[in-house]
Write an enzyme that holds these catalytic residues in place. Structure first.
Site, short mmCIF file in Angstrom:
data_model
loop_
_atom_site.label_atom_id
_atom_site.label_comp_id
_atom_site.label_asym_id
_atom_site.label_seq_id
_atom_site.Cartn_x
_atom_site.Cartn_y
_atom_site.Cartn_z
N GLU A 114 0.86 -1.18 0.00
CA GLU A 114 0.00 0.00 0.00
C GLU A 114 0.89 1.23 0.00
O GLU A 114 2.01 1.18 0.51
CB GLU A 114 -0.86 0.01 1.28
CG GLU A 114 -1.75 -1.21 1.41
CD GLU A 114 -2.38 -1.32 2.80
OE1 GLU A 114 -2.08 -0.49 3.67
OE2 GLU A 114 -3.17 -2.26 2.99
N LYS A 116 2.22 4.52 1.43
CA LYS A 116 2.24 5.08 2.78
C LYS A 116 1.96 6.57 2.66
O LYS A 116 2.78 7.33 2.16
CB LYS A 116 3.60 4.86 3.42
CG LYS A 116 3.66 5.33 4.85
CD LYS A 116 4.99 4.95 5.48
CE LYS A 116 4.96 5.13 6.98
NZ LYS A 116 4.58 6.48 7.39
N ASP A 118 1.24 10.40 3.58
CA ASP A 118 1.74 11.34 4.56
C ASP A 118 0.57 12.18 5.03
O ASP A 118 0.33 13.28 4.55
CB ASP A 118 2.82 12.21 3.92
CG ASP A 118 3.72 12.84 4.96
OD1 ASP A 118 3.60 12.47 6.14
OD2 ASP A 118 4.53 13.70 4.59
N TYR A 225 -7.07 1.80 5.77
CA TYR A 225 -6.03 0.82 5.46
C TYR A 225 -5.98 -0.36 6.43
O TYR A 225 -5.10 -1.21 6.33
CB TYR A 225 -4.66 1.49 5.38
CG TYR A 225 -4.20 2.13 6.66
CD1 TYR A 225 -3.80 1.35 7.75
CD2 TYR A 225 -4.16 3.52 6.80
CE1 TYR A 225 -3.38 1.92 8.93
CE2 TYR A 225 -3.74 4.11 7.98
CZ TYR A 225 -3.35 3.30 9.05
OH TYR A 225 -2.96 3.86 10.22
N LYS A 314 10.62 3.23 2.64
CA LYS A 314 10.50 4.68 2.43
C LYS A 314 11.08 5.14 1.09
O LYS A 314 12.12 4.65 0.64
CB LYS A 314 11.24 5.42 3.56
CG LYS A 314 10.67 5.17 4.93
CD LYS A 314 9.35 5.85 5.08
CE LYS A 314 9.22 6.66 6.26
NZ LYS A 314 9.45 7.72 6.85
N CYS A 408 24.79 47.80 -2.92
CA CYS A 408 25.00 46.65 -3.79
C CYS A 408 26.26 45.92 -3.35
O CYS A 408 27.32 46.54 -3.25
CB CYS A 408 25.12 47.11 -5.24
SG CYS A 408 25.65 45.80 -6.36
N CYS A 411 29.01 46.40 -6.40
CA CYS A 411 29.59 47.68 -6.81
C CYS A 411 29.41 48.76 -5.76
O CYS A 411 29.82 49.90 -5.96
CB CYS A 411 29.00 48.12 -8.15
SG CYS A 411 27.26 48.58 -8.04
N CYS A 426 19.88 47.34 -7.67
CA CYS A 426 21.06 48.17 -7.83
C CYS A 426 20.85 49.00 -9.10
O CYS A 426 20.69 48.45 -10.18
CB CYS A 426 22.29 47.28 -7.96
SG CYS A 426 23.76 48.15 -8.54
N CYS A 431 27.11 48.10 -13.22
CA CYS A 431 27.55 47.19 -12.15
C CYS A 431 28.10 45.91 -12.78
O CYS A 431 27.46 45.30 -13.64
CB CYS A 431 26.37 46.88 -11.25
SG CYS A 431 26.69 45.62 -10.00
#
Length: 666
Positions: A114, A116, A118, A225, A314, A408, A411, A426, A431
């Site tokens: 089956e 699993k 969560d 289940y 898992k 920045c 720069c 910036c 830059c």
DNA sequence: CCGCCTCGAGTTCT
DNA sequence: CTCGAGGCGG
């Protein structure tokens, strides 16, 4: 006294509604529409209003019947809900299987696989066919009584039709469908509530609502289940048939469960869902493998709180918890400052993750992520990891809040914060970080597509000051590249070649490559088909730009200001002088403007008149005789004196095919 | 003015 | 892929 007819009618309605509920929520096979269902519900509600004596606990009107509770009462489970041992790879699964086999004296046994889920494990107790209470798993021995909330779940039968054990308990997993998860969080953010980190938390949160009316708003669902216990009826002697039996009683059983005869079947099932679980409407974190025979299960017994007859195989975790070491800043092509998380490397779904984007300051504030926090990192089915939320319980108080830098980081220019949006950028277009990103964008696949020019070469060229603006790409020499070393002659040649070839890219690509703010591939395409040439585009006033479908005031402003910038115009000029095509290769309309044609001979697929009309439509002109001004002679079959004249003058000639290609496309 | 849709920008690892 | 912004229709 209530009339027997009315009593019968109410009973009929209850049964019908419960039946349709089951068809819709459990079997996914509705027989009637929502309107019809609502009509039945309304009729029953009206009857019950008029004769409150008709109300039964399993009446579908009573799914949300109880008033808000002060808290949940603790309940002791009659049969404890066990937890499961884990396997993380085939070897561990095999060793479990071997151990079970030897404990069963070498018997060959079937297993049930089956998914699993969560979610949240719950136990539902029925007595005389009626749901009497439901509880969370809790610590396995004691849980919380959440009966009123569980009653709101439509796929849980409030009563069992037909015969059922006098008293029995089923176990299942309550989950929050993924398809509804995003919407729930949107709502929560609107209502100023913290969003849930994942569907599992949503399910937990929804089930712990004190007011069942809130729970009823949530689209919770359940898969059963297992059977906890059953009194008074002979039960099947194996798990698989028990599930079939519960299904016949009206419980929702996961149709993805399978009966396996050997371990290879189990492994195949695992591998199948490892890939396909992303398409499920619920999170599955593994496969539960159960010994099918209940008498074998009893023989195997349990160790501590883990049964020996089942194991959870898992999937590699798609979520992991790790420490946020620092928050760094990237400066993008557009100058935006993009914060990213520097993480203690952690394995998420089989890949080691070291960094993850944090989007913007808003995102960090909303999630309240702090430097030093332990954070939940996710790689949900997809590839790109993200920081989901901090783990508040791990806070020590030594965490530092993050603040966007004032300057920045590259720069040192003072950053600009657009009011309303917590997005810093910036403003210095020169830059180095921006130039680097722009250069990468310029040579990228969607742009000028210069093969062999990757991140490293871009960085090296900038480092060596060989490139100061994007047009400098076309002034790179072989010697320049050789000086950069780390480079073989062949690859040098290849790059020079690739740069040369890129001069012929269609105009739309060039416009895209320039990296004008808000002008991506689509907008570049629109601009190209409207202007066909970069010069009229550059000269177009904002008022004209906004009239183009797809171009609004903001994009128009952005384009206009780009072409009003002296430096940018110099870049365009440099591109032009270095031979980059800045006109549409095949401008759809008027692409033959200023071109003089003479057509002669017999054409196969169209008459001369048609050819001439087509040329005029495209802005070209027709001459009656070949002269020095003639740009092309279109020569069909049996061409005579004009052909000779053209040969004498060296006028370019087009065969019919070549001509069709030139006017082709529509 | 609001909601829907499309487009743009940034992004991780091997 | 996902988020946010921009364009546009109602």
């Amino acid at each position: 006294m209530i009339d027997t007819n009315i009593r019968e009618r109410a009973k009929y309605l209850r049964n019908e509604i419960n039946r349709h509920n089951h068809l819709y929520h459990v079997l996914d096979r509705p027989e009637i529409g929502d309107a019809e269902y609502d009509r039945l519900m309304r009729e029953l509600g009206e009857l019950e209003n008029q004769y409150p004596g008709l109300i039964t606990t399993d009446s579908p009107t009573q799914r949300v019947g109880a008033p808000p509770a002060d808290g949940f009462t603790e309940v002791k489970h009659v049969v404890p809900l066990l937890s499961l041992g884990n396997a993380f790879n085939d070897e561990e699964l095999e060793s479990w299987h071997k151990r079970v086999t030897s404990l069963l004296d070498g018997a060959v046994f079937d297993t049930v696989c089956e998914l699993k889920m969560d979610g949240l494990a719950v136990a539902l107790t029925y007595e005389n066919g009626l749901l009497i209470h439901g509880a969370t798993r809790g610590d396995g021995l004691r849980g919380e009584d959440v009966t009123q909330n569980l009653r709101t779940i439509r796929s849980i039968p409030l009563s069992i039709s037909g015969t059922s054990p006098e008293r029995f308990e089923v176990r299942g997993e309550v989950y929050f469908p993924r398809s509804h998860f995003a919407r729930l969080n949107e709502q929560r953010i609107i209502n100023d509530l913290p969003p849930f980190a994942n569907p599992r938390n949503s399910a937990a949160g929804s089930l712990r609502q004190l007011d069942p009316r809130n729970t009823a708003q949530r689209p919770l669902d359940i898969f059963i289940y297992g059977l906890g216990y059953a009194n008074g009826t002979q039960m099947p002697d194996n798990h698989w048939d028990t599930m079939l039996y519960l299904k016949s009683l009206g419980f929702r059983i996961n149709s993805n469960n399978v009966l396996c005869h050997n371990l290879d079947d189990v492994k195949n099932y695992y591998r199948h869902w490892l890939d396909d679980r992303k398409d499920l409407d619920y999170d599955a974190d593994g496969v539960v493998v159960k010994v099918n025979s209940l008498s074998y299960q009893r023989n195997l017994g349990q160790v501590g709180r883990e049964p020996r007859w089942a194991i959870a195989y898992k999937f590699p975790a798609t979520q992991a918890v790790t420490q946020l070491l620092d928050i760094g800043i990237n400066v993008g092509r557009t100058g935006r400052l993009n914060p990213y998380a520097v993480l203690e490397p952690v394995n998420v779904g089989g890949v080691t993750v070291k960094t993850a984007t944090l989007h913007n300051e808003d995102d960090i504030l909303r999630k309240d992520v702090r430097i030093g926090d332990w954070v939940l990192v996710e790689r949900a089915g997809e590839v790109i990891p993200r920081v989901v939320a901090p783990v508040i319980e791990h806070r020590t108080g030594h965490e530092r809040k993050f603040a966007m830098p004032e300057r920045c980081p590259i720069c040192n220019t003072i950053v600009v914060r657009t009011i309303g949006v917590a997005m810093s950028s910036c403003p210095n277009t020169a830059c180095p970080a921006q130039l680097y990103e722009l250069l990468k964008h310029f040579v990228s696949k969607g742009g000028m597509d210069i093969e062999g020019m990757g991140e490293k070469l871009c960085a090296a060229l900038l480092d060596a000051s060989l490139i100061e603006d994007i047009a400098d790409v076309y002034f790179i020499t072989r010697d320049d590249l050789i000086k950069l070393d780390h480079m073989a002659d062949i690859s040098t040649d290849n790059i020079i070649n690739a740069i040369y070839k890129s001069k012929e890219r269609p105009l739309a690509r060039v416009i895209f490559a320039l990296g004008i703010l808000h002008v991506g591939s689509e907008t570049a395409e629109i601009l190209t088909s409207h202007f066909g040439d970069i010069i009229p585009l550059a000269r177009a006033p904002e008022e004209e730009l906004v009239t183009i479908p797809g171009i609004g005031p903001i994009i128009a402003q952005s384009i206009s200001s780009y072409f009003h910038d002296q430096d940018n115009m110099e870049v365009i000029e440099k591109l032009r002088t270095s031979g980059v095509r800045l006109q549409e290769e095949n401008p759809l309309e008027l692409r033959l403007t200023g071109t003089l044609f003479v057509v002669t001979g017999k054409l196969e697929s169209l008459t001369r008149a048609m050819a001439e009309t087509r040329i005029k439509e495209l802005g070209g002109a027709i001459g009656s005789s070949v002269s020095r001004k003639t740009n092309y002679l279109v020569a069909g079959k049996d061409a005579g004196s004009k052909l000779e004249e053209a040969l004498k003058l060296g006028t370019p000639m087009l065969s019919e095919d070549e001509f069709l290609k030139m006017i082709g496309g529509n």
